[in-house]
Every structure is written in structure tokens, then in C-alpha cells.
Enzyme design. Structure first.
Site, PDB file in Angstrom:
ATOM      1  N   LYS A  35     -10.761   9.612 -69.533  1.00  0.00           N
ATOM      2  CA  LYS A  35     -10.504  10.677 -68.546  1.00  0.00           C
ATOM      3  C   LYS A  35      -9.065  10.636 -68.032  1.00  0.00           C
ATOM      4  O   LYS A  35      -8.425  11.670 -67.867  1.00  0.00           O
ATOM      5  CB  LYS A  35     -11.510  10.570 -67.406  1.00  0.00           C
ATOM      6  CG  LYS A  35     -12.925  10.822 -67.893  1.00  0.00           C
ATOM      7  CD  LYS A  35     -13.944  10.896 -66.807  1.00  0.00           C
ATOM      8  CE  LYS A  35     -15.364  10.854 -67.383  1.00  0.00           C
ATOM      9  NZ  LYS A  35     -15.650  11.896 -68.380  1.00  0.00           N
ATOM     10  N   ASP A 240     -11.305  17.414 -67.962  1.00  0.00           N
ATOM     11  CA  ASP A 240     -10.038  16.671 -67.824  1.00  0.00           C
ATOM     12  C   ASP A 240      -8.846  17.611 -67.998  1.00  0.00           C
ATOM     13  O   ASP A 240      -7.843  17.490 -67.288  1.00  0.00           O
ATOM     14  CB  ASP A 240      -9.959  15.558 -68.876  1.00  0.00           C
ATOM     15  CG  ASP A 240     -11.067  14.544 -68.718  1.00  0.00           C
ATOM     16  OD1 ASP A 240     -11.526  14.342 -67.579  1.00  0.00           O
ATOM     17  OD2 ASP A 240     -11.478  13.955 -69.734  1.00  0.00           O
ATOM     18  N   GLY A 275     -12.492  16.949 -80.408  1.00  0.00           N
ATOM     19  CA  GLY A 275     -11.703  15.815 -79.910  1.00  0.00           C
ATOM     20  C   GLY A 275     -11.106  16.136 -78.553  1.00  0.00           C
ATOM     21  O   GLY A 275     -10.850  17.305 -78.237  1.00  0.00           O
TER      22      GLY A 275
END
Ligand code: RIB
Length: 294
Positions: A35, A240, A275
Site C-alpha cells: 500500500k 492506493d 498488477g
């Protein structure tokens, strides 16, 4: 940024397996993640001068993540290389773009307090962005140091856990998703949970995936920001990306609703590629999306 960095091992599967079930994956791949690192990359790609404070192991994963920081233009001069495995996350991504994540903290768990240089960097920053993947004591220490230096403090309360009042009192912005809002607000009714949580902080942002986000100021709903309708492939790191882009926008002086609109576009772009770090967009791409008719 004071945060975590992980090497993500991503298994792409048709659907999330049930307990006790074995599934064959369509593919497996490794991507930089964590994160803290995802948020730092998002802030840097959005145009913010970004410093990363955290720990990597002295292993190959650590070297790869260190290179990821350099590629993104992140200042990694304070990153510690410690005698522990670099953090790893085991991620299952289904065809529906949903995921489940298990994190082995490794080196991240070694960051228990700040060094003098790290404390100076936190105090000298315009914005400090934190998550809950490092030990809570260093998150609190960083937030207190930032607060007393006049640095804007943002916490993304992920993964969700109780936040002590001492930490809440330092925050200018708290950012949570629906699940975290319900957990921290103590109600399955999202509106009720959000209002309870909003009463504890100056600004609360609740991200709602494809529904956009809701902004609360001093306990009251202040604005709703819609999301663009996009085809999601992998939602890992979308929250994020929102946080890092939002922090960059606030650091450059954008108002909260404009910053959330910018961050929402960044997150929408990020779900379109598999990803975490590879999917985080550059500022040019965010601005191009914002220029398109909604
Ligand atoms: O938020 C997504 C991140 O959570 C992944 O990159 C994984 O490393 C975990 O930290």
C-alpha cells in the site's frame, strides 16, 4: 510517505476459491506493490515530489522494489535495507476483477520508530500520507511529528483496524473504502457508519469503487464525486492510486472536490491493467481522461 512495500505474487483465476477448495490459476506473475509503495508511485506519477520512508529486505525482491522507486522518481535515500525478507503479498484476482490479498509483512514489520533523518523528512513535507500496513506505533509517531510541524496528515485506514483517538486527533484527512468505513464506523449501514466516522475527523473521504466517492467535512456530507464507467480487469491498488493522486493534488493546492475528481480518474485508469504498480497512471493520462466528456 511512511509506508509498506511488498512484492505481489498475483494468481489470475476464474473466481475466488471457497475455503478448502483447490483451483488451477490461468496465470501467475510478480508485480511491485504494497500500500505504501503503490501510494508513493501514484503521488510521484501524478507529479508530486515524493519521499518514501520504509524498509526492504536485502534480498532480490528488495532490490527490485528499490529499482521501482527509482523508476518512478521517488526519493529512496531514507529507505532501510534490513535483515528480513522483503514484504510479500499473495493476491488472487478473479475474472470479475475482485481480489483477495494476504500480506506477509517481513521487513515492513521492522519499522517500529523513526530515525532522526526520517523525522526531519516528515516534518519538512507538505503532506504526509500513511496507511496501516506498518506497525501502529510508527504510524502514530509519524502522524504526531507531522502534526506538530504543520505538515498536512492523511491516513488511508487500510487494512482496516481500530484507530486510537491519539491518531485520529492528528488527521486532516481520513480516507477509507466502504468496508473500512463500516468497520471503523461500527455499523453495517454505510451512511450511519460514515457519519459516525466523519464526526471524528476534519475531512473524511469514503471511496465507493464504481460509485465514486463521498466527501464529509466536519461531520457533514460536503460533496459526491462520480466515477467514470470503465471496464475493470484488476482492482488491486485502485484505492492506493486514489490516495496517492489525491495527496499529490492537495499538495499542489487543489480544493478537496477537485482533488477527489483527479484521484477518481487516476483510480479508474488503474483498474484497467493487471498488477498494482504497473497499472498506476501518469499525470498526462489522468488529465487526458478528465478532458474527455463524462
Ligand atoms: O492495496 C493493494 C496492496 O495491498 C497490494 O499491492 C498488496 O501488496 C497489499 O499491500
Amino acid at each position: 510517505m511512511v509506508g509498506s512495500a511488498n512484492m505481489d505474487i498475483v494468481f489470475s483465476v476464474e473466481r475466488i476459491p471457497s475455503p478448502g477448495e483447490t483451483l488451477l490459476a490461468d496465470s501467475v506473475a510478480r508485480y511491485p506493490g504494497g500500500k505504501g509503495l503503490n501510494q508513493a508511485v501514484a503521488a510521484a506519477r501524478a507529479g508530486a515530489a515524493t519521499t518514501f520512508i520504509g524498509a526492504l529486505g536485502k534480498d532480490e525482491n528488495g532490490s527490485e522494489l528499490f529499482a521501482t522507486m527509482a523508476d518512478a522518481g521517488i526519493d529512496s535515500s531514507l529507505v532501510r535495507r534490513v535483515a528480513a525478507d522483503t514484504g510479500q503479498a499473495f493476491i488472487v484476482v478473479a475474472d470479475s476483477a475482485e481480489n483477495t490479498i494476504i500480506v506477509a509483512s517481513g521487513a515492513n514489520a521492522r519499522v517500529a520508530s523513526l530515525t532522526d533523518s526520517e523525522r526531519d523528512a516528515v516534518s519538512g513535507a507538505a503532506v504526509l500520507l500513511l496507511q496501516l500496513e506498518l506497525p501502529l506505533e510508527v504510524v502514530i509517531e509519524s502522524a504526531l511529528a507531522a502534526r506538530s510541524a504543520g505538515t498536512t496528515v492523511m491516513l488511508n485506514a487500510a487494512p482496516a483496524r481500530d484507530i486510537p483517538d491519539e491518531l485520529i486527533a492528528t488527521l486532516d484527512y481520513l480516507i477509507v473504502n466502504e468496508h473500512e468505513a463500516s468497520l471503523l464506523g461500527g455499523s453495517e449501514d454505510l451512511a450511519e457508519a460514515s457519519h459516525r466516522l466523519a464526526a471524528r475527523v476534519e475531512h473524511l473521504i469514503v471511496t465507493l469503487g464504481r460509485e465514486g466517492s463521498v466527501i464529509y467535512r466536519r461531520g457533514d456530507e460536503a460533496a459526491r464525486v462520480p466515477a467514470r464507467d470503465v471496464m475493470a480487469i484488476d482492482t488491486t491498488g485502485a484505492g492506493d492510486t486514489f490516495c496517492g493522486a489525491f495527496a499529490a493534488a492537495i499538495a499542489e493546492g487543489q480544493g478537496i472536490a477537485d482533488a477527489a475528481t483527479f484521484a477518481t480518474a487516476a483510480a479508474a485508469l488503474s483498474v484497467q491493467i493487471l498488477g498494482a504498480v504497473p497499472s498506476i497512471p501518469s499525470r498526462d493520462r489522468i488529465e487526458a481522461m478528465l478532458a474527455e466528456p463524462a
